[in-house]
Design a protein around this motif. Structure first.
Motif, PDB file in Angstrom:
ATOM      1  N   THR A  16       0.750  -1.155   0.072  1.00  0.00           N
ATOM      2  CA  THR A  16       0.083   0.019  -0.037  1.00  0.00           C
ATOM      3  C   THR A  16       0.951   1.120   0.064  1.00  0.00           C
ATOM      4  O   THR A  16       2.089   1.097  -0.240  1.00  0.00           O
ATOM      5  CB  THR A  16      -0.977  -0.007   1.257  1.00  0.00           C
ATOM      6  N   GLY A  17       0.482   2.302   0.134  1.00  0.00           N
ATOM      7  CA  GLY A  17       0.909   3.568  -0.091  1.00  0.00           C
ATOM      8  C   GLY A  17       1.912   3.704   1.166  1.00  0.00           C
ATOM      9  O   GLY A  17       3.192   4.295   0.980  1.00  0.00           O
ATOM     10  N   THR A  18       1.581   3.306   2.266  1.00  0.00           N
ATOM     11  CA  THR A  18       2.740   3.330   3.432  1.00  0.00           C
ATOM     12  C   THR A  18       3.716   2.662   3.114  1.00  0.00           C
ATOM     13  O   THR A  18       4.995   2.935   3.703  1.00  0.00           O
ATOM     14  CB  THR A  18       1.625   2.908   4.556  1.00  0.00           C
TER      15      THR A  18
ATOM     16  N   PHE B 248      -1.532  12.052   8.142  1.00  0.00           N
ATOM     17  CA  PHE B 248      -0.373  11.484   7.393  1.00  0.00           C
ATOM     18  C   PHE B 248       0.877  11.989   7.662  1.00  0.00           C
ATOM     19  O   PHE B 248       1.772  11.525   7.490  1.00  0.00           O
ATOM     20  CB  PHE B 248      -1.108  11.415   5.848  1.00  0.00           C
TER      21      PHE B 248
ATOM     22  N   ARG C   7       2.315  10.405  10.375  1.00  0.00           N
ATOM     23  CA  ARG C   7       2.968   8.951   9.879  1.00  0.00           C
ATOM     24  C   ARG C   7       4.391   9.401   9.538  1.00  0.00           C
ATOM     25  O   ARG C   7       5.265   8.391   9.807  1.00  0.00           O
ATOM     26  CB  ARG C   7       2.105   8.587   8.744  1.00  0.00           C
TER      27      ARG C   7
ATOM     28  N   SER D  83      -1.399  16.467  -0.853  1.00  0.00           N
ATOM     29  CA  SER D  83      -2.704  16.507  -0.214  1.00  0.00           C
ATOM     30  C   SER D  83      -2.589  15.804   1.108  1.00  0.00           C
ATOM     31  O   SER D  83      -2.466  14.590   1.218  1.00  0.00           O
ATOM     32  CB  SER D  83      -3.729  16.191  -1.146  1.00  0.00           C
TER      33      SER D  83
ATOM     34  N   THR E 224      -4.861  14.149   3.333  1.00  0.00           N
ATOM     35  CA  THR E 224      -6.149  13.508   3.273  1.00  0.00           C
ATOM     36  C   THR E 224      -7.038  13.592   4.468  1.00  0.00           C
ATOM     37  O   THR E 224      -8.162  13.748   4.380  1.00  0.00           O
ATOM     38  CB  THR E 224      -5.919  12.113   2.773  1.00  0.00           C
TER      39      THR E 224
ATOM     40  N   ASP F 259       4.655  13.035  -0.054  1.00  0.00           N
ATOM     41  CA  ASP F 259       3.804  11.958   0.000  1.00  0.00           C
ATOM     42  C   ASP F 259       2.637  12.471  -0.926  1.00  0.00           C
ATOM     43  O   ASP F 259       1.934  13.410  -0.434  1.00  0.00           O
ATOM     44  CB  ASP F 259       3.262  11.642   1.348  1.00  0.00           C
TER      45      ASP F 259
ATOM     46  N   ILE G 253       0.380  10.336  -2.262  1.00  0.00           N
ATOM     47  CA  ILE G 253      -0.518   9.372  -2.120  1.00  0.00           C
ATOM     48  C   ILE G 253      -1.935   9.826  -2.775  1.00  0.00           C
ATOM     49  O   ILE G 253      -2.586   9.040  -3.590  1.00  0.00           O
ATOM     50  CB  ILE G 253      -0.507   8.543  -0.963  1.00  0.00           C
ATOM     51  N   SER G 254      -2.465  10.601  -2.165  1.00  0.00           N
ATOM     52  CA  SER G 254      -3.885  11.290  -2.571  1.00  0.00           C
ATOM     53  C   SER G 254      -3.729  12.470  -3.487  1.00  0.00           C
ATOM     54  O   SER G 254      -4.811  12.684  -4.214  1.00  0.00           O
ATOM     55  CB  SER G 254      -4.531  11.618  -1.308  1.00  0.00           C
TER      56      SER G 254
ATOM     57  N   GLN H 287      -4.728   3.232  -5.283  1.00  0.00           N
ATOM     58  CA  GLN H 287      -6.489   2.974  -4.848  1.00  0.00           C
ATOM     59  C   GLN H 287      -6.564   4.633  -4.526  1.00  0.00           C
ATOM     60  O   GLN H 287      -7.773   4.738  -4.127  1.00  0.00           O
ATOM     61  CB  GLN H 287      -6.380   2.289  -3.655  1.00  0.00           C
ATOM     62  N   LYS H 288      -5.982   5.570  -4.972  1.00  0.00           N
ATOM     63  CA  LYS H 288      -6.644   6.989  -4.763  1.00  0.00           C
ATOM     64  C   LYS H 288      -6.762   7.678  -6.279  1.00  0.00           C
ATOM     65  O   LYS H 288      -7.686   7.095  -6.844  1.00  0.00           O
ATOM     66  CB  LYS H 288      -5.330   7.704  -3.914  1.00  0.00           C
TER      67      LYS H 288
HETATM   68  C1  LIG Z   1      -4.102   6.840   1.826  1.00  0.00           C
HETATM   69  C2  LIG Z   1      -2.936   7.630   2.246  1.00  0.00           C
HETATM   70  C3  LIG Z   1      -1.783   7.138   2.731  1.00  0.00           C
HETATM   71  C4  LIG Z   1      -1.891   5.744   3.356  1.00  0.00           C
HETATM   72  O1  LIG Z   1      -1.883   4.980   2.099  1.00  0.00           O
HETATM   73  P1  LIG Z   1      -2.163   3.284   2.322  1.00  0.00           P
HETATM   74  O2  LIG Z   1      -2.208   2.918   1.176  1.00  0.00           O
HETATM   75  O3  LIG Z   1      -3.312   3.168   3.202  1.00  0.00           O
HETATM   76  O4  LIG Z   1      -0.975   2.749   3.081  1.00  0.00           O
HETATM   77  C5  LIG Z   1      -0.883   7.870   3.161  1.00  0.00           C
HETATM   78  N1  LIG Z   1      -0.647   9.353   2.759  1.00  0.00           N
HETATM   79  C6  LIG Z   1      -1.877   9.823   2.234  1.00  0.00           C
HETATM   80  C7  LIG Z   1      -1.766  11.343   1.973  1.00  0.00           C
HETATM   81  C8  LIG Z   1      -3.149   9.144   1.859  1.00  0.00           C
HETATM   82  O5  LIG Z   1      -4.110   9.717   1.280  1.00  0.00           O
END
Ligand SMILES: *Cc1c(COP(=O)(O)O)cnc(C)c1O
Length: 381
Positions: free
Chosen positions: A61-63, A88, A91, A137, A139, A165, A167-168, A190-191
């Motif tokens: 996953t993104g993490t 995030f 994180r 972004s 999230t 990051d 990811i979104s 998945q985003k």
């Molecule tokens: C969804 C998201 C993550 C985490 O992604 P996972 O696929 O759940 O590990 C990290 N950073 C941002 C900004 C996110 O939107």
């Protein structure tokens, strides 16, 4: 019957063209028929990332991509700076601490974007900071951080990496990896990329590769130097997520057909319509500035639990949005307009919010929010 609508900031809906490709029989990841697919995907990701750098494809996953962005470029005890403006950002701090880095954190009040001067001042004070970590972004709050300006600031420091990051943020925001000096940018499947969960992407600049050679954090699965070598030969170090990668190839084709400019304009318009429609019925946006085009976070009206709004949307109207995370839980609800999203996804979301709020006793005139959304969505450009 309750028809389901997925309007969460991940996972997001997957286009039928992509679903069909992924339904094809599995091919072997070391067989010759996989090589041209992987090659095309690598090129496609470079296009999407607006970069000449390598973009690694990881099965996680993104993490997982975030973890790799920490343990591949740094060493225990090294000083880094994280921007923590939400779940995030937090994180980033947690991962950096896990690997024994010496973390400086800029805590940003939720709902606000980091002020570039804060990063500028932190770097002036401690020029031995070796990495700056931020979200594009965020999230959890629906805020977009000014990646471009931050990139300019970090770029003044020869030995400091800029890690984003996205990811979104990817697909929803125009993120110019090379032009803005982003050394490492993490994406997730998945985003905005319109795929099921399971892939992470990480772009790596030459400056970051040089630093990777000196990193002595423990690593095994996410070993980027080894991945780089393998992926140049259109292979992954371990078993490739073949179906997802085949799906990714198709998803990138769809985005290419639309054109990057149009993709960003679409997200901007959907986000704008969502925000204005919520304001029209007296709701307040959680993002006090710089709202994200990926997801809109809305403050729950006085006396109504945000989780209740989210649950009513899902259970009564079949609309899966999102609640709040961490300290925003119960205070907000969130609607995504990300990836495979268009005009009628916003209409569904806005209408369902009106109905759910009315249901929960919030005084509003039905149709008011949706009318505002329709006006904006019908507009040119
Ligand atoms: C969804 C998201 C993550 C985490 O992604 P996972 O696929 O759940 O590990 C990290 N950073 C941002 C900004 C996110 O939107």
């Amino acid at each position: 019957m309750l028809k389901r609508y997925l309007l969460a900031p991940g996972p997001t809906p997957v286009p039928p063209e992509v679903l069909l490709k992924m339904a094809m029989p599995i091919i072997h990841h070391r067989a010759p028929d996989f090589i041209p697919v992987f090659e095309e995907v690598r090129e496609g990701l470079k296009w999407l990332y607006q970069t000449e750098n390598d973009v690694l494809i990881l099965c996680s996953t993104g993490t997982g991509g975030m973890v790799g962005a920490v343990n591949n470029f740094f060493s225990p005890g090294e000083k880094v700076l994280t921007v923590n403006g939400g779940k995030f950002g937090e994180r980033w701090t947690e991962i950096c601490k896990t690997y024994g880095l010496d973390v400086r954190e800029i805590e940003v009040e939720w709902g606000y974007a980091v002020k570039p001067e804060q990063v500028e001042d932190a770097l002036k004070k401690e020029p031995d900071i070796k990495g700056v970590f931020v979200q594009a972004s965020e999230t959890s709050t629906g805020v977009y951080h000014d990646v471009k300006t931050l990139g300019e600031i970090v770029g003044r420091y020869e030995d400091t990496l800029f890690i984003v990051d996205a990811i979104s943020g990817l697909v929803a925001h125009d993120l110019k990896t090379d032009e803005w000096g982003i050394d490492v940018m993490v994406g997730g499947s998945q985003k905005g990329v319109m795929l099921p969960p399971g892939l992470a992407f990480v772009s790596v600049s030459e400056k970051a590769w040089k630093k990777a050679e000196k990193s002595n954090c423990p690593k095994f699965y996410f070993d980027f130097l080894k991945e780089r070598k393998k992926q140049k030969d259109n292979q992954t170090n371990f078993t490739s997520a073949v179906s997802l990668i085949i799906g990714l190839n198709e998803a990138i084709k769809l985005l290419k057909k639309e054109g990057l400019k149009n993709v960003f304009a679409r997200h901007e318009k959907l986000a704008h319509a969502t925000r204005e429609s919520m304001k029209a019925i007296g709701l307040e946006l959680f993002a006090k500035e710089s709202p994200s085009n990926s997801v809109t976070a809305i403050v729950a009206p006085e006396g109504i639990d945000g989780q209740k709004i989210y649950k009513t949307l899902r259970e009564k109207y079949g609309v899966t949005a999102a609640g709040g995370q961490g300290k925003a839980k119960g205070k907000i609800f969130r609607i995504a307009h990300l990836g495979y999203a268009d005009v009628f996804d916003v209409i569904v979301a806005v209408t369902a919010v009106e109905m759910a709020l009315k249901n929960l006793g919030y005084p509003l005139q039905l149709g008011k929010a949706v009318a505002v959304a329709e006006e904006i969505l019908m507009g040119e450009g």
